[in-house]
Design an enzyme around this catalytic site. Structure first.
Site, PDB file in Angstrom:
ATOM      1  N   ASP A 135      -0.042   0.256 -10.961  1.00 41.03           N
ATOM      2  CA  ASP A 135      -1.465   0.615 -10.981  1.00 41.03           C
ATOM      3  C   ASP A 135      -1.832   1.435 -12.211  1.00 41.03           C
ATOM      4  O   ASP A 135      -1.363   2.566 -12.350  1.00 41.03           O
ATOM      5  CB  ASP A 135      -1.724   1.429  -9.696  1.00 41.03           C
ATOM      6  N   ASP A 167     -11.512  -0.211  -6.515  1.00 41.18           N
ATOM      7  CA  ASP A 167     -10.992  -0.220  -5.146  1.00 41.18           C
ATOM      8  C   ASP A 167     -12.013  -0.700  -4.107  1.00 41.18           C
ATOM      9  O   ASP A 167     -13.190  -0.349  -4.151  1.00 41.18           O
ATOM     10  CB  ASP A 167     -10.547   1.189  -4.757  1.00 41.18           C
TER      11      ASP A 167
HETATM   12  C1  GLA Z   1      -5.607   3.264  -6.955  1.00 42.65           C
HETATM   13  C2  GLA Z   1      -5.398   1.837  -6.465  1.00 42.65           C
HETATM   14  C3  GLA Z   1      -5.385   1.843  -4.942  1.00 42.65           C
HETATM   15  C4  GLA Z   1      -4.302   2.765  -4.435  1.00 42.65           C
HETATM   16  C5  GLA Z   1      -4.486   4.153  -5.020  1.00 42.65           C
HETATM   17  C6  GLA Z   1      -3.330   5.073  -4.694  1.00 42.65           C
HETATM   18  O1  GLA Z   1      -6.860   3.744  -6.602  1.00 42.65           O
HETATM   19  O2  GLA Z   1      -6.405   1.004  -6.950  1.00 42.65           O
HETATM   20  O3  GLA Z   1      -5.211   0.536  -4.462  1.00 42.65           O
HETATM   21  O4  GLA Z   1      -3.039   2.253  -4.810  1.00 42.65           O
HETATM   22  O5  GLA Z   1      -4.604   4.109  -6.433  1.00 42.65           O
HETATM   23  O6  GLA Z   1      -3.540   6.371  -5.174  1.00 42.65           O
END
Ligand code: GLA
Length: 510
Positions: free
Chosen positions: A171, A231
């Site tokens: 990520d 997200d």
């Molecule tokens: C980011 C990702 C999420 C999750 C969070 C964890 O926001 O996009 O899917 O993995 O980090 O902190």
């Protein structure tokens, strides 16, 4: 799930304004680099991830109980395999040799033992990590340390393989870095994973608090699946185009035009599912799952499967939709028609059938119609299997249903032969140089109107479809892009013209 929501929204806005967006002309993109062929994710990965329901509140008991519930509920047998432990699983300090370690309080038995437990249940093991210095929870101050893989790629890949990891979620949670730097950095871990010799699904997210670079290129050369948006949250529509947080409708808008990227081994990832997490009607939950299914999206459940109700279980284990999603051709449904409310998508399947989604984006029930010919079938006699009711009907060509607000009817169309498939791409035409969109002025529908460049809002007058005959058609007016008077001189203006399919209206993907 995000603590510090306001901070993230602000960060997203600043980044979006500050970074140069390397836009691309959707449907007219340069060819993709060689696709990643690491043998895994030949169909969209299916599984569960801890983040949507539990955020940082995770431990080995929760993960084991979840694995047990995935087996007991029939989810494993329906295809759900990868149990992915998201952010906050690690010790905030690497060991003296620089190795990652599980957090001793949360995972006292260690990560290898957790992998063994999952494998013993016939499941697979996934972990979260980042290519930068801090994980997303560390960046936002919700978890201590700075244990990202930056500078530790090969060492961490070897550690993951030694623990029996089968899936890595990687990520990019940082406002820094150009898209080229992202490509190079994500590629480091791709190569480090390959060097371990263990088959590991490589799932990347280039979008967190960053310019949303997920939709800007075909990441199939880098990863097995790549997030297309910021997200997800458990809401139908948050009003976001691609910012934090995204509703189901918002994610669909971004992901539909990226159909051309999906293929066995590489899939657009519209994020972990919110089915069973409240915030939406039952119709919306079903629509969410149906759309993920036809978009060839990884089906990663995000609910508390230990406590799900029958409706949620029924949605997540819908066999007809899972079969469509897991079809071996690995195609993402392409858009057949869209009038701003009624969206028709079609996904060609390996046995010659076509899955058709009739998706109602509006707030009132409506009839949505298409035809067998429009979805790529030839012939005069077809059977329609309704993926929700399992009822079958026959038709000579008309495909139609009354669809409730925010609902999706999915038919599996069989019979007849293979005709002309619907266009493979479509969407907003974005300039690679400026990141701006091609716009029909004031939604003008008059022949001879000159399209203009405008800030991308994703409005209907900025949406275009590339048709099977090569014409590029405006979603608003149905007019085609025409080279004025077939002139070929540099600097000639392009105008809108009634689609006749003439040579000066045909465009080729290069
Ligand atoms: C980011 C990702 C999420 C999750 C969070 C964890 O926001 O996009 O899917 O993995 O980090 O902190």
């Amino acid at each position: 799930m995000r603590h510090l929501t306001t901070a993230r929204r602000r960060a997203t806005a600043v980044v979006a304004a500050g970074l140069l967006l390397a836009g691309a002309l959707i449907g007219l993109r340069p060819p993709a680099a060689a696709a990643l062929d690491n043998g895994v994710a030949r169909t969209p990965p299916m599984g569960w991830n801890s983040w949507n329901s539990f955020g940082c509140n995770i431990n080995e008991t929760l993960i084991r109980q979840t694995a047990d519930a995935i087996v007991a509920s029939g989810m494993r047998d329906a295809g759900y395999q990868y149990v992915v432990v998201d952010d906050c699983w690690f010790n905030p300090n690497r060991d003296s040799a620089g190795n990652l370690q599980g957090d001793p309080g949360r995972f006292p038995s260690g990560m290898r033992a957790l992998g063994d437990y999952l494998h013993g249940k016939g499941l697979k093991f996934g972990l979260y990590q980042v290519p930068v210095d801090k994980t997303c929870a560390q960046y936002f101050g919700g978890y201590p340390g700075a244990t990202g893989s930056q500078g530790h790629e090969a060492q961490d890949a070897r550690q993951f393989a030694a623990w029996g990891v089968d899936f890595l979620k990687y990520d990019w949670c940082s406002p820094n870095g150009t898209i080229d730097q992202q490509v190079a950095t994500f590629a480091k871990m791709r190569d480090a994973l390959a060097a371990t010799g263990r088959p590991i699904v490589y799932s990347i997210n280039p979008n967190s608090i960053h310019a949303k670079t997920g939709p800007q290129r075909n990441w199939g050369d880098v990863a097995n699946m790549w997030r297309t948006t910021e997200d997800i949250t458990n809401a139908w529509d948050t009003g976001q185009t691609n910012g934090y947080p995204m509703g189901i409708q918002n994610i669909i808008n971004v992901t539909v035009p990226l159909a051309g990227y999906a293929r066995p081994g590489g899939f657009n990832d519209p994020d972990m599912m919110e089915v069973g997490r409240g915030g939406m009607t039952d119709t919306e939950m079903r629509s969410h799952f149906a759309m993920w299914a036809v978009l060839a999206a990884p089906l990663i459940a995000g609910n508390d499967v230990r406590n799900m109700n029958a409706a949620t279980q029924g949605i997540l284990t819908n066999r007809a939709l899972i079969a469509i999603n897991q079809d071996s051709l690995g195609l993402q449904a392409t858009q057949v028609s869209f009038d701003g409310t009624r969206r028709v998508l079609a996904k060609r399947l390996a046995d010659g059938d076509v899955a058709v989604a009739l998706f109602n984006q509006g707030g009132a029930s409506t009839t949505i119609s298409t035809t067998a010919a429009a979805v790529g079938k030839s012939g005069t006699s077809f059977t329609l299997l309704d993926a929700w009711t399992n009822a079958t009907t026959t038709t000579t060509g008309a495909i139609s249903a009354t669809v409730p607000a925010h609902g999706t009817v999915v038919y599996r169309v069989s019979g007849g032969g293979t005709g002309t498939p619907p266009p493979t791409t479509g969407g907003t035409l974005v300039s690679a140089a400026s990141g701006r969109c091609l716009d029909v002025p004031q939604s003008n529908t008059t022949n001879g109107t000159q399209p203009v460049i405008w800030d991308c809002t994703g409005g209907a007058n900025q949406r275009w479809t590339r048709n099977a005959d090569g014409t590029v058609r405006s979603g608003q007016s149905g007019l085609c892009l025409d080279v004025n008077g077939a002139a070929t001189a540099n600097g000639t203006t392009v105008i809108l013209w009634t689609c006749t399919g003439a040579a000066n209206q045909r465009w080729t993907v290069r």
